[in-house]
Design a protein around this motif. Sequence first.
Motif, PDB file in Angstrom:
ATOM      1  N   LEU A   1      -2.366 -10.179   8.486  1.00  0.00           N
ATOM      2  CA  LEU A   1      -3.344  -9.181   8.227  1.00  0.00           C
ATOM      3  C   LEU A   1      -4.618  -9.576   7.394  1.00  0.00           C
ATOM      4  O   LEU A   1      -4.275  -9.906   6.189  1.00  0.00           O
ATOM      5  CB  LEU A   1      -2.619  -7.851   7.878  1.00  0.00           C
ATOM      6  N   PRO A   2      -5.545  -9.503   7.580  1.00  0.00           N
ATOM      7  CA  PRO A   2      -6.870  -9.754   6.795  1.00  0.00           C
ATOM      8  C   PRO A   2      -7.017  -8.265   6.051  1.00  0.00           C
ATOM      9  O   PRO A   2      -6.672  -7.509   6.388  1.00  0.00           O
ATOM     10  CB  PRO A   2      -8.127  -9.757   7.853  1.00  0.00           C
TER      11      PRO A   2
ATOM     12  N   LEU B   1       0.861  -6.224  15.299  1.00  0.00           N
ATOM     13  CA  LEU B   1      -0.354  -6.399  14.451  1.00  0.00           C
ATOM     14  C   LEU B   1      -1.495  -5.239  14.420  1.00  0.00           C
ATOM     15  O   LEU B   1      -2.111  -4.987  13.487  1.00  0.00           O
ATOM     16  CB  LEU B   1      -0.894  -7.615  14.458  1.00  0.00           C
TER      17      LEU B   1
ATOM     18  N   PHE C   1      -0.539  -2.238  12.745  1.00  0.00           N
ATOM     19  CA  PHE C   1      -0.558  -2.583  10.796  1.00  0.00           C
ATOM     20  C   PHE C   1      -2.148  -2.473  10.771  1.00  0.00           C
ATOM     21  O   PHE C   1      -2.490  -2.287   9.486  1.00  0.00           O
ATOM     22  CB  PHE C   1      -0.069  -3.985  10.520  1.00  0.00           C
ATOM     23  N   ASP C   2      -3.015  -2.798  11.662  1.00  0.00           N
ATOM     24  CA  ASP C   2      -4.394  -2.972  11.264  1.00  0.00           C
ATOM     25  C   ASP C   2      -5.011  -1.551  11.060  1.00  0.00           C
ATOM     26  O   ASP C   2      -6.031  -1.593  10.362  1.00  0.00           O
ATOM     27  CB  ASP C   2      -5.131  -3.472  12.482  1.00  0.00           C
ATOM     28  N   ALA C   3      -4.223  -0.596  11.549  1.00  0.00           N
ATOM     29  CA  ALA C   3      -4.649   0.875  11.215  1.00  0.00           C
ATOM     30  C   ALA C   3      -4.411   1.266   9.853  1.00  0.00           C
ATOM     31  O   ALA C   3      -4.802   2.278   9.175  1.00  0.00           O
ATOM     32  CB  ALA C   3      -4.150   1.722  12.332  1.00  0.00           C
ATOM     33  N   LEU C   4      -3.527   0.538   9.114  1.00  0.00           N
ATOM     34  CA  LEU C   4      -3.041   0.821   7.518  1.00  0.00           C
ATOM     35  C   LEU C   4      -4.336   0.615   6.956  1.00  0.00           C
ATOM     36  O   LEU C   4      -5.186  -0.579   6.911  1.00  0.00           O
ATOM     37  CB  LEU C   4      -2.126   0.057   7.299  1.00  0.00           C
TER      38      LEU C   4
ATOM     39  N   ARG D   1      -1.211  -0.302   2.864  1.00  0.00           N
ATOM     40  CA  ARG D   1      -0.410  -1.795   2.809  1.00  0.00           C
ATOM     41  C   ARG D   1       0.532  -1.740   1.572  1.00  0.00           C
ATOM     42  O   ARG D   1       1.634  -2.621   1.435  1.00  0.00           O
ATOM     43  CB  ARG D   1      -1.289  -2.615   3.343  1.00  0.00           C
TER      44      ARG D   1
ATOM     45  N   ARG E   1      -8.627  -5.293   4.618  1.00  0.00           N
ATOM     46  CA  ARG E   1      -9.294  -4.272   5.392  1.00  0.00           C
ATOM     47  C   ARG E   1     -10.827  -4.502   4.900  1.00  0.00           C
ATOM     48  O   ARG E   1     -11.094  -4.194   3.865  1.00  0.00           O
ATOM     49  CB  ARG E   1      -8.841  -2.810   5.078  1.00  0.00           C
TER      50      ARG E   1
END
Lengths: 234, 234
Positions: A231-232, B138, B141-144, B149, A234
């Motif tokens: 995950l990059p 993923l 998780f990007d929504a976090l 995180r 944000r």
Amino acid sequence: MNPAQPTVFVVDDDTSFLTAIARLLKAGGYAFQGFASATEFLAHPPGDQPGCIIVDLHMPGPSGLDLQDALAAVDHPLPLIFLTGHGDIPTSVHAIKQGAEDFLTKPVKGKILFAAIERALARDARQRAQRTRRRELLDRFDALTSREREVLGHVVRGQLNKQIAGNLDVSERTIKAHRASIMAKLQVQSVAELVRLTEKAGVLEQGAGGRQALQGEAPGHAVPGRAQDALPPR
Amino acid sequence: MNPAQPTVFVVDDDTSFLTAIARLLKAGGYAFQGFASATEFLAHPPGDQPGCIIVDLHMPGPSGLDLQDALAAVDHPLPLIFLTGHGDIPTSVHAIKQGAEDFLTKPVKGKILFAAIERALARDARQRAQRTRRRELLDRFDALTSREREVLGHVVRGQLNKQIAGNLDVSERTIKAHRASIMAKLQVQSVAELVRLTEKAGVLEQGAGGRQALQGEAPGHAVPGRAQDALPPR
DNA sequence: CAGCGTACTGCACCAAAGGACAATAGCCGG
DNA sequence: CCGGCTATTGTCCTTTGGTGCAGTACGCTG
């Protein structure tokens, strides 16, 4: 023979070759053990000592590939290096696909051979460490009673004590007791650790048919392989 | 060209061979696309469509191995089958170790080739499914948010709200809020599921150096491999 | 500037988990 | 037959976790 000292087992029907490679290997600092046939090797299988196997392809009796199959059938973990004078491409492809560490041709340059041996020994060490870790984990799970394992199964699936109690048709208090015992035996302090431990150990796939667990090391070869995208920020 | 229809990409400088294999493949029910060189292939890389690549070893310009390296460098996932008239054992071993699905020699029997293609396509389908699953994970998780995180990292390490609050120097109530948000976004109801999800996604190895995640499919080949010993009932 | 998302926090309340202390009952090996 | 292990359950109390309701503050965007 120091068990910590890796041993190179050589299986080849050519005794003069065996003698020559024995000298070479000993000069290179490896412990050596020779076998004149696959049958002989299988009759005196090395114990748990670290090492690797160098095997000829064509031999009276079982071939090198037969030996590979036989070792795989008993889960013998020693890495295999083929070393043959009369190999062909399909055979080499097959051997590598079956997990051989390398497939070399005679005559072989010492440097090439030693490099292959080093890779094989490194792989063996990796797998050995992996097995040790896994064994330690499984030992902890072995301390659990069957009932505790049952409860564990529900716990790691995220069920509440109340629900587990309902499923097993016992009191909630009993579940708490089992949980406490589980946590103590597995030496974890939190559900999170508990879940990770069971995942890592690959225990309790209590589904109907056969059970599968994690494989120690992937059977294949270490291709360069970039790291997966994480995950990059944000 | 139906994207659901697997395509066999063939890279070979021999145009007459290209023509012949095109006919063969089309007769076999595969979509076909030919390239006269590795360069040409790399200039028109296929998108995300399913399929596999058949590549010659020796060609003007980049060789088959070069193509393999180039594809690996960009994480191109299509399985590769080498098909060459002038191969040798070391080359075949290298190609297979690097993950090639097979290494065949010309002339090749149709049956052998089709079998290899089927294996390659099956592997591609597996990897494709794997990637899809991973991508879905993923995405969640990007929504976090970055803060979420951060909290997640502590949660899956089994820390108490109070401890996390202390570490991040905020109120415990805040942690609870983040937790709730995390659980909602990741669509899980329990810490157990949460842990398993993060483990599976291989997210948040926020350690210093490079991050590693799970590898989609092991780079190697599927050796028979017995199931690991699971826990015997007590 | 108004609106929105994010971070943060307080209070109160309820549900769940966990520990302390205790007890009953069945099974098994010595 | 007894001691030890396991399974079971109870009560009481404390700690945690989760949620509803509410409010402040900051930064970005239209």
